[in-house]
Motif scaffolding. Sequence first.
Motif, PDB file in Angstrom:
ATOM      1  N   ARG A 169       0.866  -1.216  -0.262  1.00  0.00           N
ATOM      2  CA  ARG A 169       0.857   0.025   0.002  1.00  0.00           C
ATOM      3  C   ARG A 169       1.001   1.088  -0.313  1.00  0.00           C
ATOM      4  N   ARG A 170       0.328   2.276  -0.706  1.00  0.00           N
ATOM      5  CA  ARG A 170       0.953   3.094  -0.284  1.00  0.00           C
ATOM      6  C   ARG A 170       0.293   4.322   0.467  1.00  0.00           C
ATOM      7  N   ILE A 171       1.616   5.161   1.636  1.00  0.00           N
ATOM      8  CA  ILE A 171       0.612   6.346   2.016  1.00  0.00           C
ATOM      9  C   ILE A 171      -0.304   7.810   1.013  1.00  0.00           C
ATOM     10  N   PHE A 172       1.477   7.720   0.228  1.00  0.00           N
ATOM     11  CA  PHE A 172       0.734   8.743  -0.505  1.00  0.00           C
ATOM     12  C   PHE A 172       0.206   8.202  -2.481  1.00  0.00           C
ATOM     13  N   SER A 173       0.014   8.734  -2.819  1.00  0.00           N
ATOM     14  CA  SER A 173      -0.960   7.800  -4.215  1.00  0.00           C
ATOM     15  C   SER A 173      -1.462   9.250  -4.199  1.00  0.00           C
ATOM     16  N   ALA A 174      -2.845   9.305  -5.883  1.00  0.00           N
ATOM     17  CA  ALA A 174      -3.197  10.140  -6.564  1.00  0.00           C
ATOM     18  C   ALA A 174      -4.542  10.625  -5.951  1.00  0.00           C
ATOM     19  N   GLU A 175      -4.723   9.966  -4.969  1.00  0.00           N
ATOM     20  CA  GLU A 175      -6.103  10.065  -4.083  1.00  0.00           C
ATOM     21  C   GLU A 175      -5.700   9.969  -2.639  1.00  0.00           C
ATOM     22  N   SER A 176      -4.906  10.156  -2.443  1.00  0.00           N
ATOM     23  CA  SER A 176      -4.402   9.906  -1.314  1.00  0.00           C
ATOM     24  C   SER A 176      -5.380  10.627  -0.457  1.00  0.00           C
ATOM     25  N   ARG A 177      -5.716   9.819   0.613  1.00  0.00           N
ATOM     26  CA  ARG A 177      -6.852  10.440   2.200  1.00  0.00           C
ATOM     27  C   ARG A 177      -6.446  10.919   3.230  1.00  0.00           C
ATOM     28  N   ILE A 178      -5.106  10.628   3.469  1.00  0.00           N
ATOM     29  CA  ILE A 178      -4.455  10.556   4.594  1.00  0.00           C
ATOM     30  C   ILE A 178      -4.978  12.189   5.604  1.00  0.00           C
ATOM     31  N   ARG A 179      -5.018  12.572   4.562  1.00  0.00           N
ATOM     32  CA  ARG A 179      -5.417  14.506   5.619  1.00  0.00           C
ATOM     33  C   ARG A 179      -7.298  14.011   5.801  1.00  0.00           C
ATOM     34  N   LEU A 180      -7.923  13.029   5.514  1.00  0.00           N
ATOM     35  CA  LEU A 180      -8.992  12.652   6.157  1.00  0.00           C
ATOM     36  C   LEU A 180      -8.983  12.840   7.971  1.00  0.00           C
ATOM     37  N   ALA A 181      -7.848  12.296   8.291  1.00  0.00           N
ATOM     38  CA  ALA A 181      -8.140  12.174   9.329  1.00  0.00           C
ATOM     39  C   ALA A 181      -7.610  13.840  10.566  1.00  0.00           C
ATOM     40  N   ASP A 182      -7.536  13.419  11.037  1.00  0.00           N
ATOM     41  CA  ASP A 182      -7.038  14.748  12.403  1.00  0.00           C
ATOM     42  C   ASP A 182      -5.503  14.583  12.015  1.00  0.00           C
TER      43      ASP A 182
END
Lengths: 330, 330
Positions: free
Chosen positions: B106-119
């Motif tokens: 899995r990649r943390i950063f992809s085109a559709e990274s959703r990591i910022r959804l969380a605080d």
Amino acid sequence: MAGVSQTTVSLVLNGRAEGEVRISQETRDRVLQVIRETGYVADPVARRLADRRNRILGVFTYEAVFPAESADFYHPFLVGIEECAEEAGCDLLLFTSAKVVQGERRRIFSAESRIRLADGCVLLGRTVDKDDLARLLTEGIPFVSVGRRDDAGGPVPYVGADYPPAVRALVERAAALGHRRLAYVGVGVGAESYSDRLRGFTEAVAAVGAEGLHLTSADGLFDTGATAVLAEELADGVAIVRAARERGLDVPRDLSVLVLGAHTTPVRTDIDFTGLRIPRREMGRRAVELLTQVLESGGAPQDMLPCELVEGSTLAPVQNAPVQNAPVQN
Amino acid sequence: MAGVSQTTVSLVLNGRAEGEVRISQETRDRVLQVIRETGYVADPVARRLADRRNRILGVFTYEAVFPAESADFYHPFLVGIEECAEEAGCDLLLFTSAKVVQGERRRIFSAESRIRLADGCVLLGRTVDKDDLARLLTEGIPFVSVGRRDDAGGPVPYVGADYPPAVRALVERAAALGHRRLAYVGVGVGAESYSDRLRGFTEAVAAVGAEGLHLTSADGLFDTGATAVLAEELADGVAIVRAARERGLDVPRDLSVLVLGAHTTPVRTDIDFTGLRIPRREMGRRAVELLTQVLESGGAPQDMLPCELVEGSTLAPVQNAPVQNAPVQN
DNA sequence: TTTTCCAGCTAATACGGATTATCACCGCTA
DNA sequence: TAGCGGTGATAATCCGTATTAGCTGGAAAA
């Protein structure tokens, strides 16, 4: 940085730049180039606010999901849920924020309910508050219950385990091995899954012309003359076997014990019970499938998944009674 | 419905109606009444957009969390994470949307990274891409790694298991039982946790004046004359014991085997290994604590939690060698 | 009476995107 | 030269909340 408007970036980012709205190849490339350089990613939150979709699926359980007490039971469901969420490109939100108050259950709706954070929600648990279900329905919150639920002011979307046919198959097997007096041990009420098992039992004994007894606990079981007993849950089965052994009875020679469910409370046992397997993983998968369906087209889909029979070694022919010539059902 | 503005509702809802801004008791009650009747809840998404806070904590793992292959290993961490998230009143977001592409992680950063959804985000996994860490740092995304990580263009916030002292204690025990020739079996590189174990081993054998060998696999172990071996992972330990038994050696009489970690790959064994316990649950808890700290005041807190020694039964005095008089360390 | 003050409330705006209506420009035709 | 159609881009608006500056009416002060 690309010298274009926010609109243009949005259009490029979403590939909308090809149909109705047009952006020149040149501009598009420039925007994509900057996006690549900066690693820009649209804020998923703003996105959700704008188009009312998150690609977040909520998972609600009244109890904590991970702790050991319930982990073994919930785990297979979660495996299926995770698998399917991954395929659907959705993230999973575990509602851990609702604190479990001393002695009480988590509540779906509290003052700070965050259920709406997700596009939809999978409900996990043996029972679900009817009020909660009704409110989910009236508020139009998309959800799917894992486990069959009775109507709650309307049909409830669910994926359940289809107990009756499986229980019936077990009863038929027992009957074929000469058992004419069968007992069901368990409350048989409360959760729909319990009443489904009991109903399956009642119908099945009637169908095979055997005698069926319903006991809410193992107490008194040995006075009934039952030669086979169906335990509502694994814990019941374990308790029955223990009690039988204390009386010097051999399982399955003197008493056949069939188990109708996985453990919901932790029980350690090495007994290889004959019984049925709740298709937990499949139920998890299916729940997410149904949820995406609800999200797309609404409705209240309901699905029952078959339970697999587990051969095991706790079912044997009745002692001192000739095995009937009926073929063993499979 | 209460005949007031959206602002007023917001103020009442957030209890801001008492300090700077004033709302009369009368109005406040009216608003609260309507809120109670309708069950109105502020949309968390809009809320997040407005004040940049969610009360959602992300959990990222390169592998799927639930499936059986890794479940046993990750589970204790998740228990701790869930406990602490619940106390903090936060929900947990599992990033399952990032599909695991065939053969890739899995990649943390992809085109559709959703990591910022969380605080903020908890990173779980044996290893974490250094590039990913660097980017998390430069983008200012709050996160805490479970497991010590080397700097990645800056200090990485983490909670790790403190292997060196525990490994040293094990080596000292072995030395006290007469072992003078110890082997370490495992790669010793790649993940920080591996190098920490190997480093602890190297320093410890030097400190006790014993001889230390490093083998990357169990092959050749039996030609080295080592009387005790420290296995990097449970799987290594199991393999070593198996190999020893095939050669007619008894564990621990002929060979002591110490295990330095839990299984990261599934291994079924009943062997009661002597070794150390990774405080996984505690690490999960602590990770969330540190994350909330990062969210409040930033920084890159780092914490190492002690590993507990596990008595077990695979460590014995060296055969044909007198036990030293040194006291057994505890 | 006019000004000041304050309690009590609201209009306006920001947040970061998606969507839609509109606009500027160009070449071409009548 | 005015009109027209197609192209490529953007200004304006909306999503639902938090926040802040400002408004209003009445009482107290000048």
